[in-house]
Enzyme design. Structure first.
Site, short mmCIF file in Angstrom:
data_model
loop_
_atom_site.label_atom_id
_atom_site.label_comp_id
_atom_site.label_asym_id
_atom_site.label_seq_id
_atom_site.Cartn_x
_atom_site.Cartn_y
_atom_site.Cartn_z
CG ASN A 9 -42.83 35.16 27.70
OD1 ASN A 9 -42.62 36.34 27.40
ND2 ASN A 9 -43.10 34.78 28.95
CE LYS A 11 -40.00 34.11 30.64
NZ LYS A 11 -39.67 33.31 31.82
CG HIS A 94 -45.43 34.89 32.78
ND1 HIS A 94 -44.49 34.82 33.79
CD2 HIS A 94 -45.03 34.01 31.83
CE1 HIS A 94 -43.56 33.94 33.45
NE2 HIS A 94 -43.86 33.43 32.26
CD GLU A 96 -40.95 35.55 34.40
OE1 GLU A 96 -41.10 36.36 33.48
OE2 GLU A 96 -40.30 34.48 34.27
CD GLU A 166 -45.60 29.50 31.45
OE1 GLU A 166 -44.88 29.24 30.49
OE2 GLU A 166 -45.55 30.60 32.05
N GLY A 172 -37.75 28.83 33.92
CA GLY A 172 -36.40 29.40 33.91
C GLY A 172 -35.43 28.67 34.81
CB SER A 212 -37.26 24.34 31.90
OG SER A 212 -36.93 25.28 32.90
P1 PGA Z 1 -38.87 29.16 30.36
O1 PGA Z 1 -40.05 30.23 30.55
O2 PGA Z 1 -39.16 28.40 29.12
O3 PGA Z 1 -37.63 29.99 30.28
O4 PGA Z 1 -38.89 28.29 31.57
C1 PGA Z 1 -41.37 29.90 30.25
C2 PGA Z 1 -42.25 31.08 30.56
O5 PGA Z 1 -41.95 31.81 31.51
O6 PGA Z 1 -43.25 31.33 29.87
#
Ligand code: PGA
Length: 248
Positions: A9, A11, A94, A96, A166, A172, A212
């Site tokens: 992803n 982003k 997601h 976010e 997640e 993150g 992460s």
């Molecule tokens: P990350 O993000 O691996 O940076 O924690 C995962 C995601 O948001 O899909």
């Protein structure tokens, strides 16, 4: 046997110029069809990255879509458009987007149904916050998110979706869930699907862990019984993504 999925992803990262360069680098390094590799890029990078990966096993996905096919929705992109571009995967819901862009369980369900209608595999994201985990509400949150997201899907539809567990506290933050925590949550989700859609849907649906994940943690996480791969953010926009795909 469920084939594992490793989904990157990106982003909101990479200009079109950078995206093409980085995709080219990944193309030279990733060479496996033992897992399904998907890279979910910003809309503006879809076509150029598709071109780079043409003729390889790497699929290019989107990070969101609208649940209507067309109309007065300024700034939105529909599943109809993505389907026409031959985009085979889309991330839906997601955290976010839930937190910052008003995505709700209802819109996530509508988007899931619409993605399936256009033959696009939705990667549906669910997961609890730190506060919810600490107060022992993880299972309740997951139960509700899964129930809403899969509303009005048939058992056969469910075999076509991918679910990404997640935990918000792990996204993150560098704080990865332990493989035991992640596996327990994925097994719980599979159990919910079993209750509602039966044996075959539960056995077929692919459930990923995200939060992460790095090339150092990938192997242990992806070896767990109920974890069928990962949704990878930060570690998908660096050269070592290749190691995540090959499990470290
Ligand atoms: P990350 O993000 O691996 O940076 O924690 C995962 C995601 O948001 O899909």
């Amino acid at each position: 046997m469920r084939k594992k999925v490793i989904a990157g992803n990106w982003k909101m990262n990479f200009t079109p110029t950078k995206a093409e360069e980085f995709a080219q680098e990944m193309k030279n390094k990733i060479n496996t069809d033992a897992v399904d590799v998907v890279i979910c890029v910003p809309y503006v990078n879809l076509q150029s990255v598709q071109k780079v990966f043409e003729g390889t096993h790497i699929k290019v996905g989107a990070q969101n879509m609208h649940y209507m096919d067309d109309g007065a929705y300024t700034g939105e992109i529909s599943g109809l458009m993505l389907g026409d571009m031959g985009v085979p995967y889309v991330i839906i819901g997601h955290s976010e987007r839930r937190e910052r862009f008003g995505e709700t369980d209802t819109t996530i369900n509508l988007k899931t149904l619409k993605a399936l209608e256009h033959g696009i595999t939705p990667i549906i994201c669910v997961g609890e916050s730190q506060k919810q985990r600490k107060s022992g509400r993880t299972e309740n949150v997951l139960r509700k998110q899964i129930a809403f997201a899969l509303d009005e899907l048939s058992a056969s539809d469910v075999t076509k979706v991918v679910i990404a567990y997640e935990p918000i506290w792990a996204i993150g933050t560098g704080e990865v869930a332990t493989s035991k925590q992640a596996n327990e949550a994925c097994a719980f989700i599979r159990g919910q699907i079993h209750k509602r859609f039966g044996d075959s849907a539960a056995a077929c649906v692919r459930i990923l862990y995200g939060g992460s994940v790095t090339d150092e943690t990938a192997n242990e996480l992806f070896s767990m019984s109920d974890i069928d791969g990962g949704l990878i953010g930060g570690a998908s926009v660096v050269p070592s993504f290749e190691k995540v795909v090959h499990f470290g």
